[in-house]
Design an enzyme around this catalytic site. Structure first.
Site, short mmCIF file in Angstrom:
data_model
loop_
_atom_site.label_atom_id
_atom_site.label_comp_id
_atom_site.label_asym_id
_atom_site.label_seq_id
_atom_site.Cartn_x
_atom_site.Cartn_y
_atom_site.Cartn_z
N HIS A 134 2.39 41.03 -44.14
CA HIS A 134 1.25 41.63 -44.82
C HIS A 134 0.00 40.79 -44.57
CE1 HIS A 134 4.24 44.06 -46.92
NE2 HIS A 134 3.26 44.82 -47.34
N LYS A 138 -2.52 39.18 -49.80
CA LYS A 138 -1.46 39.67 -50.70
C LYS A 138 -0.98 38.53 -51.59
CE LYS A 138 2.91 42.26 -50.72
NZ LYS A 138 2.41 43.18 -51.77
#
Length: 248
Positions: A134, A138
């Site tokens: 990600h 995040k």
């Protein structure tokens, strides 16, 4: 519900929240009636019938509880919902039997298919690991999608009578083998420029299978978010996973 569903977005200025606001405004049969961010008074949520929560794990349970208390159904894209939080929410929903809450680790249709395919493949392979990537912003790891994928795989392996994933590692002081989610190794990468990516790697004697999904833009999640909004009011109680609305 009326033909038009009034929708409020909580976390409206965030990466997912802002994209969600645009998607709701563009969707037939939906009307955006409220945008809320940290510190805002949710009030009556603009008269919304459905709220969408894209906030952070520390704030999401309170936001959802607020909505349920006002008989507003909720679509939740925030991760961090452990068993204890889910149990608390179930008890609250028992007092509001017309309210639906959908908690979806992932809204991308391809990601849901990836999880379904991985669950099907799990019983055929001795080895399996999950790798998710990600963006660097995040705040939690592993991702909700990766954790749910690992649990689905573990369940399928257990039903097939498979033992632990083979691994001769005896020394790993720095955690190089990743997290252990129900016995499945899960590895999390955080890289600037990425959005949401996951692969499930299976291994057996003489062969390998990799199932991979990539979201290159947050718009990939919007068809699933909109479908969740349209259906959540028809599914009272708690649903974990958009796949239950899609017949997967």
């Amino acid at each position: 519900m009326t033909d038009t569903i009034d929708v409020a977005v909580i976390g409206a200025s965030g990466r997912m929240g802002s994209t969600t606001c645009e998607a709701v405004e563009a969707a037939d049969g939906l009307r955006l009636v409220g945008r809320y961010d940290e510190g805002d008074d949710l009030g009556d949520l603009g008269g919304a019938q459905v709220a969408i929560d894209f906030t952070v794990p520390s704030a999401s349970p309170a936001n959802v509880a607020y909505c349920v208390d006002r008989d507003v159904s909720v679509v939740v894209g925030t991760t961090g919902w452990d068993d204890a939080k889910l149990d608390t929410l179930k008890k609250q929903l028992a007092q509001h039997d017309s309210v639906g809450v959908l908690i979806a680790p992932n809204f991308a249709i391809g990601a849901l298919l990836m999880m379904s395919f991985a669950q099907q493949a799990a019983r055929f392979y001795e080895s399996v690991e999950v790798v998710e990537t990600h963006h660097s912003g995040k705040v939690d790891a592993p991702s909700g999608t990766a954790a749910r994928t690992a649990r689905l795989i573990a369940q399928a392996r257990d039903e097939a009578g498979l033992g632990p994933v083979p691994d001769a590692t005896q020394t790993d002081p720095d955690g190089a083998r990743g997290a252990d989610v129900d016995g499945i190794p899960v590895h999390a990468l955080r890289l600037r420029g990425r959005v949401a990516h996951q692969e499930v790697d299976f291994g057996a004697e003489g062969e390998a299978l990799t199932i991979r999904h990539d979201s290159f833009d947050r718009v990939s999640f919007m068809p699933g978010v909109i479908e969740g909004v349209r259906q959540v009011g028809q599914h009272p109680g708690l649903t974990v996973g958009l796949e239950h609305y899609l017949g997967l």
